[in-house]
Design a protein around this motif. Structure first.
Motif, PDB file in Angstrom:
ATOM      1  N   LEU A  99       0.809  -1.222   0.000  1.00  0.00           N
ATOM      2  CA  LEU A  99       0.000   0.000   0.000  1.00  0.00           C
ATOM      3  C   LEU A  99       0.840   1.267   0.000  1.00  0.00           C
ATOM      4  O   LEU A  99       0.293   2.380  -0.048  1.00  0.00           O
ATOM      5  CB  LEU A  99      -0.964  -0.003   1.189  1.00  0.00           C
ATOM      6  CG  LEU A  99      -1.981  -1.149   1.204  1.00  0.00           C
ATOM      7  CD1 LEU A  99      -2.964  -0.982   2.356  1.00  0.00           C
ATOM      8  CD2 LEU A  99      -2.728  -1.243  -0.123  1.00  0.00           C
ATOM      9  N   GLY A 100       2.164   1.151   0.088  1.00  0.00           N
ATOM     10  CA  GLY A 100       3.027   2.316  -0.045  1.00  0.00           C
ATOM     11  C   GLY A 100       2.997   3.280   1.115  1.00  0.00           C
ATOM     12  O   GLY A 100       3.192   4.488   0.934  1.00  0.00           O
ATOM     13  N   MET A 101       2.777   2.781   2.325  1.00  0.00           N
ATOM     14  CA  MET A 101       2.771   3.657   3.486  1.00  0.00           C
ATOM     15  C   MET A 101       3.157   2.882   4.737  1.00  0.00           C
ATOM     16  O   MET A 101       3.091   1.650   4.784  1.00  0.00           O
ATOM     17  CB  MET A 101       1.394   4.298   3.674  1.00  0.00           C
ATOM     18  CG  MET A 101       0.269   3.309   3.952  1.00  0.00           C
ATOM     19  SD  MET A 101      -1.365   4.095   4.021  1.00  0.00           S
ATOM     20  CE  MET A 101      -1.125   5.264   5.359  1.00  0.00           C
ATOM     21  N   SER A 102       3.589   3.612   5.762  1.00  0.00           N
ATOM     22  CA  SER A 102       3.885   3.030   7.067  1.00  0.00           C
ATOM     23  C   SER A 102       3.651   4.101   8.121  1.00  0.00           C
ATOM     24  O   SER A 102       3.352   5.260   7.800  1.00  0.00           O
ATOM     25  CB  SER A 102       5.322   2.492   7.114  1.00  0.00           C
ATOM     26  OG  SER A 102       6.249   3.468   6.707  1.00  0.00           O
ATOM     27  N   PHE A 103       3.819   3.719   9.392  1.00  0.00           N
ATOM     28  CA  PHE A 103       3.376   4.564  10.493  1.00  0.00           C
ATOM     29  C   PHE A 103       4.286   4.306  11.681  1.00  0.00           C
ATOM     30  O   PHE A 103       4.945   3.263  11.761  1.00  0.00           O
ATOM     31  CB  PHE A 103       1.926   4.210  10.825  1.00  0.00           C
ATOM     32  CG  PHE A 103       1.161   5.255  11.585  1.00  0.00           C
ATOM     33  CD1 PHE A 103       0.848   6.468  10.988  1.00  0.00           C
ATOM     34  CD2 PHE A 103       0.737   5.021  12.882  1.00  0.00           C
ATOM     35  CE1 PHE A 103       0.120   7.429  11.676  1.00  0.00           C
ATOM     36  CE2 PHE A 103       0.006   5.970  13.572  1.00  0.00           C
ATOM     37  CZ  PHE A 103      -0.311   7.175  12.977  1.00  0.00           C
ATOM     38  N   ALA A 104       4.331   5.241  12.622  1.00  0.00           N
ATOM     39  CA  ALA A 104       5.142   5.020  13.820  1.00  0.00           C
ATOM     40  C   ALA A 104       4.643   5.892  14.959  1.00  0.00           C
ATOM     41  O   ALA A 104       4.213   7.034  14.741  1.00  0.00           O
ATOM     42  CB  ALA A 104       6.607   5.319  13.550  1.00  0.00           C
ATOM     43  N   ARG A 105       4.714   5.330  16.166  1.00  0.00           N
ATOM     44  CA  ARG A 105       4.489   6.112  17.378  1.00  0.00           C
ATOM     45  C   ARG A 105       5.853   6.410  17.984  1.00  0.00           C
ATOM     46  O   ARG A 105       6.688   5.515  18.121  1.00  0.00           O
ATOM     47  CB  ARG A 105       3.632   5.352  18.380  1.00  0.00           C
ATOM     48  CG  ARG A 105       3.605   6.025  19.761  1.00  0.00           C
ATOM     49  CD  ARG A 105       2.742   5.321  20.761  1.00  0.00           C
ATOM     50  NE  ARG A 105       2.917   5.920  22.088  1.00  0.00           N
ATOM     51  CZ  ARG A 105       2.005   5.871  23.070  1.00  0.00           C
ATOM     52  NH1 ARG A 105       0.858   5.234  22.861  1.00  0.00           N
ATOM     53  NH2 ARG A 105       2.254   6.446  24.231  1.00  0.00           N
ATOM     54  N   THR A 106       6.073   7.679  18.338  1.00  0.00           N
ATOM     55  CA  THR A 106       7.331   8.083  18.950  1.00  0.00           C
ATOM     56  C   THR A 106       7.059   8.755  20.285  1.00  0.00           C
ATOM     57  O   THR A 106       6.210   9.645  20.374  1.00  0.00           O
ATOM     58  CB  THR A 106       8.102   9.060  18.038  1.00  0.00           C
ATOM     59  OG1 THR A 106       8.412   8.410  16.805  1.00  0.00           O
ATOM     60  CG2 THR A 106       9.390   9.521  18.695  1.00  0.00           C
ATOM     61  N   ASP A 107       7.778   8.312  21.318  1.00  0.00           N
ATOM     62  CA  ASP A 107       7.705   8.931  22.639  1.00  0.00           C
ATOM     63  C   ASP A 107       9.108   9.391  23.015  1.00  0.00           C
ATOM     64  O   ASP A 107      10.090   8.676  22.792  1.00  0.00           O
ATOM     65  CB  ASP A 107       7.175   7.943  23.675  1.00  0.00           C
ATOM     66  CG  ASP A 107       5.720   7.551  23.421  1.00  0.00           C
ATOM     67  OD1 ASP A 107       4.837   8.240  23.938  1.00  0.00           O
ATOM     68  OD2 ASP A 107       5.487   6.561  22.696  1.00  0.00           O
ATOM     69  N   ASN A 180       5.220   7.980   3.389  1.00  0.00           N
ATOM     70  CA  ASN A 180       4.644   7.602   2.103  1.00  0.00           C
ATOM     71  C   ASN A 180       5.456   6.487   1.438  1.00  0.00           C
ATOM     72  O   ASN A 180       5.650   6.471   0.228  1.00  0.00           O
ATOM     73  CB  ASN A 180       4.510   8.811   1.177  1.00  0.00           C
ATOM     74  CG  ASN A 180       5.851   9.417   0.801  1.00  0.00           C
ATOM     75  OD1 ASN A 180       6.850   9.234   1.492  1.00  0.00           O
ATOM     76  ND2 ASN A 180       5.873  10.152  -0.293  1.00  0.00           N
ATOM     77  N   SER A 181       5.930   5.566   2.255  1.00  0.00           N
ATOM     78  CA  SER A 181       6.584   4.346   1.785  1.00  0.00           C
ATOM     79  C   SER A 181       6.403   3.292   2.863  1.00  0.00           C
ATOM     80  O   SER A 181       6.425   3.606   4.056  1.00  0.00           O
ATOM     81  CB  SER A 181       8.073   4.569   1.537  1.00  0.00           C
ATOM     82  OG  SER A 181       8.733   3.337   1.275  1.00  0.00           O
ATOM     83  N   GLN A 182       6.222   2.041   2.446  1.00  0.00           N
ATOM     84  CA  GLN A 182       6.106   0.993   3.447  1.00  0.00           C
ATOM     85  C   GLN A 182       7.476   0.557   3.964  1.00  0.00           C
ATOM     86  O   GLN A 182       7.568  -0.189   4.918  1.00  0.00           O
ATOM     87  CB  GLN A 182       5.333  -0.203   2.895  1.00  0.00           C
ATOM     88  CG  GLN A 182       6.031  -0.961   1.773  1.00  0.00           C
ATOM     89  CD  GLN A 182       5.174  -2.124   1.308  1.00  0.00           C
ATOM     90  OE1 GLN A 182       3.984  -1.976   1.042  1.00  0.00           O
ATOM     91  NE2 GLN A 182       5.765  -3.297   1.226  1.00  0.00           N
ATOM     92  N   ASN A 183       8.538   1.071   3.341  1.00  0.00           N
ATOM     93  CA  ASN A 183       9.897   0.804   3.802  1.00  0.00           C
ATOM     94  C   ASN A 183      10.720   2.080   3.652  1.00  0.00           C
ATOM     95  O   ASN A 183      11.568   2.185   2.764  1.00  0.00           O
ATOM     96  CB  ASN A 183      10.522  -0.345   2.998  1.00  0.00           C
ATOM     97  CG  ASN A 183      11.874  -0.758   3.538  1.00  0.00           C
ATOM     98  OD1 ASN A 183      12.227  -0.451   4.673  1.00  0.00           O
ATOM     99  ND2 ASN A 183      12.640  -1.454   2.726  1.00  0.00           N
ATOM    100  N   PRO A 184      10.478   3.085   4.529  1.00  0.00           N
ATOM    101  CA  PRO A 184      11.109   4.399   4.360  1.00  0.00           C
ATOM    102  C   PRO A 184      12.614   4.393   4.548  1.00  0.00           C
ATOM    103  O   PRO A 184      13.311   5.255   4.025  1.00  0.00           O
ATOM    104  CB  PRO A 184      10.427   5.265   5.422  1.00  0.00           C
ATOM    105  CG  PRO A 184       9.930   4.294   6.442  1.00  0.00           C
ATOM    106  CD  PRO A 184       9.551   3.058   5.671  1.00  0.00           C
TER     107      PRO A 184
END
Length: 211
Positions: A99-107, A180-184
């Motif tokens: 799907l060309g995307m990824s996500f992350a939570r940062t603390d 905007n990449s599944q493997n940035p």
């Protein structure tokens, strides 16, 4: 004849530019979704995981939970720099594959930092959920774009540019980032420069320092 040759030349240049643009981002999906087949994926997995080549399992075996990720309710483990990152990509969130995307939570703990780094294959968009964070990036002319972000604010880091964060408030910072990449990709400047095995004499001359 000359006009025709010029037309073919323009079309060739246009096609080349289009190909370059296409290769510069994740490929477009050719189906609704592609949930990785865990058995086949493990067979082709190498030391470096390339998230764009994971084979799909039969669509009849796909379930709703493949499209849900529940591991961002709490922070990850904090590092020595006071940073905790919980990523969501096709290796732990199957629904993202192709799907060309990824996500992350940062603390980030009080006084903690996210050291200067960059993502070679993605632009990043961050949304501050809690706290105050000094955040910014450096462009190719070495100009810094940075200020303190507060709860609710959003900032974008253009693809391939060095960016950074530091908690300047009195509570833990929590923010979410999308790519905007599944493997940035991720390259930390301190590790890349001082932890990669570059000759020490070269580093001494480059930075004017002594070890």
């Amino acid at each position: 004849m000359s006009t025709q040759k010029n037309l073919w030349l323009l079309l060739s240049i246009f096609s080349l530019n289009l190909a370059i643009i296409t290769l510069a981002s994740d490929p477009d999906p050719v189906q609704d979704f592609c949930i990785p087949n865990p058995i086949l994926a493990s067979m082709i997995k190498t030391h470096h995981t390339f998230h764009t080549i994971l084979p799909c399992k039969n669509s009849s075996e796909v379930i709703t939970n493949d499209f849900i990720f529940s591991n961002m309710k709490t922070s990850g483990n904090f590092s020595e720099t006071g940073l905790a990152v919980m990523p969501a990509n096709p290796t732990n969130f199957p629904g993202l594959n192709t799907l060309g995307m990824s996500f992350a939570r940062t603390d980030i703990e009080i006084g903690g930092i996210n050291p200067p780094h960059f993502h070679p294959r993605a632009t990043e968009l961050i949304h501050v959920i809690q706290g105050k964070v000094y955040s910014g990036f450096v462009d190719s002319n070495n100009k810094v774009f940075a200020r303190i972000l507060e709860q609710g604010e959003v900032m974008v880091f253009p693809r391939g540019l060095v960016h950074f964060m530091m908690n300047v408030g009195d509570e833990v910072v929590t923010l979410f980032g999308s790519f905007n990449s599944q493997n940035p990709g991720l390259q930390k400047i301190p590790s890349a420069v001082f932890g990669s095995g570059i000759d020490e004499e070269l580093l001494q001359k480059a930075f004017g320092i002594e070890f």
